[in-house]
Write a protein that holds these residues in place. Sequence first.
Motif, mmCIF file in Angstrom:
data_model
loop_
_atom_site.group_PDB
_atom_site.id
_atom_site.type_symbol
_atom_site.label_atom_id
_atom_site.label_comp_id
_atom_site.label_asym_id
_atom_site.label_seq_id
_atom_site.Cartn_x
_atom_site.Cartn_y
_atom_site.Cartn_z
ATOM 1 N N PHE A 19 28.506 23.357 37.148
ATOM 2 C CA PHE A 19 27.902 22.712 38.308
ATOM 3 C C PHE A 19 26.679 23.480 38.794
ATOM 4 O O PHE A 19 25.637 22.906 39.101
ATOM 5 C CB PHE A 19 28.956 22.623 39.412
ATOM 6 C CG PHE A 19 28.487 21.920 40.641
ATOM 7 C CD1 PHE A 19 28.266 20.539 40.622
ATOM 8 C CD2 PHE A 19 28.248 22.629 41.805
ATOM 9 C CE1 PHE A 19 27.821 19.901 41.760
ATOM 10 C CE2 PHE A 19 27.799 21.978 42.937
ATOM 11 C CZ PHE A 19 27.581 20.610 42.919
ATOM 12 N N MET A 20 26.825 24.804 38.827
ATOM 13 C CA MET A 20 25.715 25.644 39.268
ATOM 14 C C MET A 20 24.521 25.496 38.339
ATOM 15 O O MET A 20 23.378 25.427 38.793
ATOM 16 C CB MET A 20 26.159 27.113 39.322
ATOM 17 C CG MET A 20 27.055 27.438 40.484
ATOM 18 S SD MET A 20 26.243 27.123 42.054
ATOM 19 C CE MET A 20 25.210 28.564 42.140
ATOM 20 N N MET A 23 22.742 22.358 39.208
ATOM 21 C CA MET A 23 22.012 22.483 40.471
ATOM 22 C C MET A 23 20.742 23.288 40.297
ATOM 23 O O MET A 23 19.689 22.930 40.823
ATOM 24 C CB MET A 23 22.907 23.167 41.512
ATOM 25 C CG MET A 23 23.992 22.266 42.035
ATOM 26 S SD MET A 23 23.288 20.809 42.781
ATOM 27 C CE MET A 23 24.743 19.997 43.321
ATOM 28 N N VAL A 24 20.876 24.398 39.589
ATOM 29 C CA VAL A 24 19.728 25.282 39.422
ATOM 30 C C VAL A 24 18.590 24.547 38.714
ATOM 31 O O VAL A 24 17.419 24.726 39.026
ATOM 32 C CB VAL A 24 20.139 26.567 38.665
ATOM 33 C CG1 VAL A 24 18.932 27.360 38.216
ATOM 34 C CG2 VAL A 24 21.025 27.413 39.556
ATOM 35 N N LEU A 26 18.271 21.158 38.694
ATOM 36 C CA LEU A 26 17.914 19.974 39.483
ATOM 37 C C LEU A 26 17.044 20.327 40.687
ATOM 38 O O LEU A 26 16.106 19.611 41.012
ATOM 39 C CB LEU A 26 19.201 19.290 39.954
ATOM 40 C CG LEU A 26 19.166 17.778 40.093
ATOM 41 C CD1 LEU A 26 18.801 17.150 38.777
ATOM 42 C CD2 LEU A 26 20.507 17.269 40.583
ATOM 43 N N VAL A 27 17.361 21.426 41.351
ATOM 44 C CA VAL A 27 16.631 21.785 42.567
ATOM 45 C C VAL A 27 15.148 22.057 42.290
ATOM 46 O O VAL A 27 14.295 21.455 42.946
ATOM 47 C CB VAL A 27 17.320 22.955 43.301
ATOM 48 C CG1 VAL A 27 16.402 23.573 44.340
ATOM 49 C CG2 VAL A 27 18.601 22.469 43.954
ATOM 50 N N LEU A 30 13.367 18.692 41.442
ATOM 51 C CA LEU A 30 13.122 17.810 42.579
ATOM 52 C C LEU A 30 12.084 18.391 43.526
ATOM 53 O O LEU A 30 11.302 17.673 44.126
ATOM 54 C CB LEU A 30 14.429 17.533 43.327
ATOM 55 C CG LEU A 30 15.405 16.628 42.581
ATOM 56 C CD1 LEU A 30 16.734 16.612 43.279
ATOM 57 C CD2 LEU A 30 14.850 15.225 42.479
ATOM 58 N N LEU A 31 12.074 19.708 43.634
ATOM 59 C CA LEU A 31 11.084 20.360 44.482
ATOM 60 C C LEU A 31 9.678 20.081 43.976
ATOM 61 O O LEU A 31 8.752 19.852 44.741
ATOM 62 C CB LEU A 31 11.334 21.869 44.515
ATOM 63 C CG LEU A 31 12.187 22.374 45.662
ATOM 64 C CD1 LEU A 31 12.418 23.861 45.516
ATOM 65 C CD2 LEU A 31 11.513 22.096 46.996
ATOM 66 N N THR A 33 8.704 17.487 42.121
ATOM 67 C CA THR A 33 8.317 16.083 42.252
ATOM 68 C C THR A 33 8.252 15.615 43.704
ATOM 69 O O THR A 33 7.675 14.577 43.968
ATOM 70 C CB THR A 33 9.299 15.177 41.498
ATOM 71 O OG1 THR A 33 10.617 15.464 41.963
ATOM 72 C CG2 THR A 33 9.226 15.370 40.013
ATOM 73 N N ALA A 34 8.835 16.381 44.614
ATOM 74 C CA ALA A 34 8.847 15.949 46.012
ATOM 75 C C ALA A 34 7.425 15.841 46.548
ATOM 76 O O ALA A 34 6.555 16.652 46.233
ATOM 77 C CB ALA A 34 9.647 16.927 46.854
ATOM 78 N N VAL A 35 7.194 14.819 47.332
ATOM 79 C CA VAL A 35 5.872 14.579 47.894
ATOM 80 C C VAL A 35 5.861 15.048 49.332
ATOM 81 O O VAL A 35 6.585 14.528 50.165
ATOM 82 C CB VAL A 35 5.530 13.081 47.843
ATOM 83 C CG1 VAL A 35 4.092 12.864 48.223
ATOM 84 C CG2 VAL A 35 5.836 12.522 46.488
ATOM 85 N N PHE A 36 5.059 16.047 49.591
ATOM 86 C CA PHE A 36 5.022 16.526 50.962
ATOM 87 C C PHE A 36 3.843 15.964 51.737
ATOM 88 O O PHE A 36 3.887 15.838 52.940
ATOM 89 C CB PHE A 36 5.013 18.049 50.981
ATOM 90 C CG PHE A 36 6.322 18.600 50.542
ATOM 91 C CD1 PHE A 36 7.442 18.451 51.332
ATOM 92 C CD2 PHE A 36 6.458 19.239 49.323
ATOM 93 C CE1 PHE A 36 8.666 18.939 50.927
ATOM 94 C CE2 PHE A 36 7.674 19.725 48.902
ATOM 95 C CZ PHE A 36 8.788 19.571 49.716
ATOM 96 N N SER A 37 2.771 15.645 51.025
ATOM 97 C CA SER A 37 1.657 15.009 51.722
ATOM 98 C C SER A 37 1.615 13.552 51.293
ATOM 99 O O SER A 37 1.318 13.247 50.154
ATOM 100 C CB SER A 37 0.352 15.705 51.387
ATOM 101 O OG SER A 37 0.082 15.571 50.018
ATOM 102 N N ARG A 38 1.937 12.687 52.216
ATOM 103 C CA ARG A 38 1.986 11.274 51.889
ATOM 104 C C ARG A 38 0.618 10.645 52.024
ATOM 105 O O ARG A 38 -0.125 10.920 52.953
ATOM 106 C CB ARG A 38 2.953 10.557 52.832
ATOM 107 C CG ARG A 38 4.389 10.942 52.635
ATOM 108 C CD ARG A 38 5.225 9.794 52.075
ATOM 109 N NE ARG A 38 5.063 8.557 52.818
ATOM 110 C CZ ARG A 38 5.692 8.285 53.955
ATOM 111 N NH1 ARG A 38 6.474 9.192 54.498
ATOM 112 N NH2 ARG A 38 5.529 7.132 54.547
#
Lengths: 163, 141
Positions: A19-20, A23-24, A26-27, A30-31, A33-38
Motif C-alpha cells: 500500500f505504501m 501511495m508513494v 501516486l502522491v 498527482l502532485l 499533474t495537479a493544477v494550481f493556477s487555473r
Amino acid sequence: MRRRIRRQYVSPELDITAFMNLMVILVPFLLITAVFSRITVLDMALPTAGEGNQDTANKFQLEIIVRENKIIVQEAESQLSAVIKKKNGAFDYSLITQALVKIKETAPNENSATILAESEVEYDVLVQVMDHTRMYQSKEFQESTFLELFPGISIGDAPMGKK
Amino acid sequence: MVSLMDIFTILVFFLLVNSSDVETLSSNDSIKLPESISESKPRETLVIAVNAEYILLQGKKVSDVNAVLNSKANVIEGLKQELLKLAKIGKLTSEQSAFVGEVTIMGDKQIPYKLLKKIMMTCAESDFGNISLAVQQRAKG
C-alpha cells in the motif's frame, strides 16, 4: 483461558508495504499533474463590422474610455462621469467600480457598457477594466458577494481627442 | 505508521478531486496572462497565443508581432489564411448546424490594444465570431 493469553501476545501488525509503495508513487504523480493556477476565460461578443450605435432610441449609453494615462467613465443619460488618473504607473480600479455603482443605481436595468481603448493601452489594463465593469465585490454583507454591474461589454476604439 | 497512512490517503483523495477538472489550455512560459476574477471555464476551441514576438495559432507560428504592429492593415494576413482554412474544415464537418467559430486568445499582459484589435478583426473576418480571452484566475481574497 489459554486462547486469551495467546491473543494478547500476538501484536496486530499490518503489512502495508504494498500500500505504501502505491501511495508513494501516486502522491508525486498527482502532485505533478495537479493544477494550481487555473486558467479561465472572459467571453466576448464581437460587434459586427459597421454596426455602430444601432439603438439610438435607448438613451442609456455608458462609455469607459481608456487612455494611456487616464480612464474616463461617462454615461449619457444621467450625465454622471468620472475621471481616473494614473498614479505611480497604475490605475486605481476601485474608483471605476465606485463610479459604476453610482451609475448602476440610476439605471438598474441596464447592463451594457462600451469600453473604448486607445491603441497603446496594455492588454492587462483592458482586462482589469473589463473585470471591474463586469461585477464588483460587495463588502456590505459579512461574506463578500459578487454583484453584477455591466456584463454586456463591447469594445471599440477611443475617439481621438486632446490628451 | 497508521497516521502516515492516514495522511497519504487524505492527500491522494484531495489531489484526485483537485485534478479532476482537466485543463484544456496549456500555459506557456513566454505568456503572462492577465489576472481576472472570471470563473467561466475554458472550452475546447482554437487557441491563438500572442507573446512579445510571435502570434501562434494552435502552436504554429503565423505572424510576427512587430510586422503586424508596423503594418497599416487592420487584418493579419497570415493568421487570416490559416483561420479561413480551419473555418472551411469546420463548415464541412458541421453539416446541418451553422458553423460558429470559437477561438480563445491567450495574450501576454503587455501586448497593446492595437494588436489585440487586429487579431479580433481578423477572427471576425474569418468567421470566428466567438472570442474568449484567456485569463489567469485570481485567488479570491
